[in-house]
Design an enzyme around this catalytic site. Structure first.
Site, PDB file in Angstrom:
ATOM      1  N   CYS A 115       0.827  -1.205   0.000  1.00 48.21           N
ATOM      2  CA  CYS A 115       0.000   0.000   0.000  1.00 48.21           C
ATOM      3  C   CYS A 115       0.864   1.257   0.000  1.00 48.21           C
ATOM      4  O   CYS A 115       2.060   1.215   0.307  1.00 48.21           O
ATOM      5  CB  CYS A 115      -0.916  -0.003   1.224  1.00 48.21           C
ATOM      6  SG  CYS A 115      -2.143  -1.337   1.214  1.00 48.21           S
ATOM      7  N   CYS A 196      -4.109   0.509  -2.718  1.00 44.95           N
ATOM      8  CA  CYS A 196      -4.552   0.623  -1.330  1.00 44.95           C
ATOM      9  C   CYS A 196      -3.727   1.702  -0.635  1.00 44.95           C
ATOM     10  O   CYS A 196      -2.655   2.087  -1.100  1.00 44.95           O
ATOM     11  CB  CYS A 196      -4.431  -0.712  -0.602  1.00 44.95           C
ATOM     12  SG  CYS A 196      -2.771  -1.454  -0.674  1.00 44.95           S
TER      13      CYS A 196
END
Length: 307
Positions: A115, A196
């Site tokens: 992420c 993400c």
């Protein structure tokens, strides 16, 4: 991801030569004949070069390079990936390869990224690569295995033929199911769905419609982002050093992008002329007046820090 031209292309590189003995009327007739041929054959103008020569060696070689040097922790069968790719393209017309045809290939090369590393872009390709190189934690679609393998390549098959068409492929804008477009569409979709944490979007404020719903980011990647996985969408609008200054966080299509993000529940930020991006542009064009102003500002900040 490669850059493609949409719509009609200008005819370039047409050179007509004659020997000293060639008569003027003959030259005029030749020129006239060329233009008649161009007018009668518009389909040829919409075609581009055929499949990249030696495409198998390039693709498989890039695959081995990727899993050996770029990301040696990966374990993929490069020959199998090529077979899945070949089966998706050959024996089909150049406008009849769908994203579904590539599914087996993508199944053979699953990939995830951490992420807070995802960088999306539109009409900022050169600067995007410089930015990703300078800010090491960013990853783009071109940094994935599929992006690395197929970047800047052209390919298409021939219906009823077991090989690639090396003579001519249509522009990818010529049909919805173009083999190049379909692969990049699926790759872009996968990349966006993986995103993400905090993601960054780099857009060009020196053009109208910096956010274009018909671009790969606007038509595929934006819709693939999941507000439950993405914490913030950080928009960075960058203009050419000397302009034109057409769009910004408060003007033009960027406002439309922000409204879409808000309607879908995303949190967002927007920055005009990020300092790091300006410095990267100044490295390439240090004589620009904007770079002198930027340098003076940085020196002033430095003096205040040391004082």
């Amino acid at each position: 991801m490669p850059s493609f031209l949409w719509g009609n292309e200008a005819v370039q590189g047409l050179t007509i030569t004659s020997s000293p003995k060639t008569s003027a009327p003959f030259v005029m007739m030749s020129v006239t004949a060329w233009f008649i041929m161009l007018l009668l054959c518009p389909a040829q103008l919409r075609a581009q070069l055929g499949t990249t020569p030696n495409i198998k060696h390039i693709v498989v070689g890039r695959c081995y390079n990727y899993i050996t040097l770029v990301n040696p922790n990966l374990r993929y069968d490069c020959e199998d990936i090529w077979r899945q790719f070949e089966e998706a393209v050959v024996c089909q017309s150049s406008c009849n390869v769908t994203v579904e045809d590539y599914h087996q290939m993508f199944y053979a090369m699953p990939q995830t990224w951490p992420c807070n590393t995802f960088l999306f872009w539109s009409k900022t390709r050169t600067l995007m690569h410089s930015y990703a190189a300078a800010v090491r934690h960013f990853w783009t679609l071109e940094d994935t295995l599929v992006g690395y393998m197929f970047n800047d390549l052209i390919w298409c098959g021939q219906e009823g033929d077991s090989g690639f068409d090396f003579s001519s492929c249509p522009e990818w804008s010529a049909c919805r199911n173009h083999p190049v477009y379909s692969l990049w569409r699926q790759a872009s979709q996968n990349f966006a769905e993986m995103a993400c944490g905090n993601v960054t979007v780099l857009l060009n404020g020196s053009i109208a419609n910096a956010f274009n719903r018909k671009s790969m980011f606007g038509s595929v990647e934006l819709d693939g982002l999941n507000p439950h996985r993405v914490d913030y969408v950080n928009i960075k609008v960058v203009t050419n050093l000397e302009g034109p200054f057409i769009e910004s966080c408060n003007q033009g299509s960027i406002v439309d992008l922000i409204q879409i993000l808000q309607s879908r529940g995303f949190r967002w930020t927007c920055t005009d002329n990020d300092q790091t991006l300006m410095i990267l542009q100044c490295i390439q064009n240090p004589e620009q007046s904007a770079c002198q102003t930027c340098a003076s500002s940085l020196l002033h900040r430095r003096s205040l820090t040391f004082n």
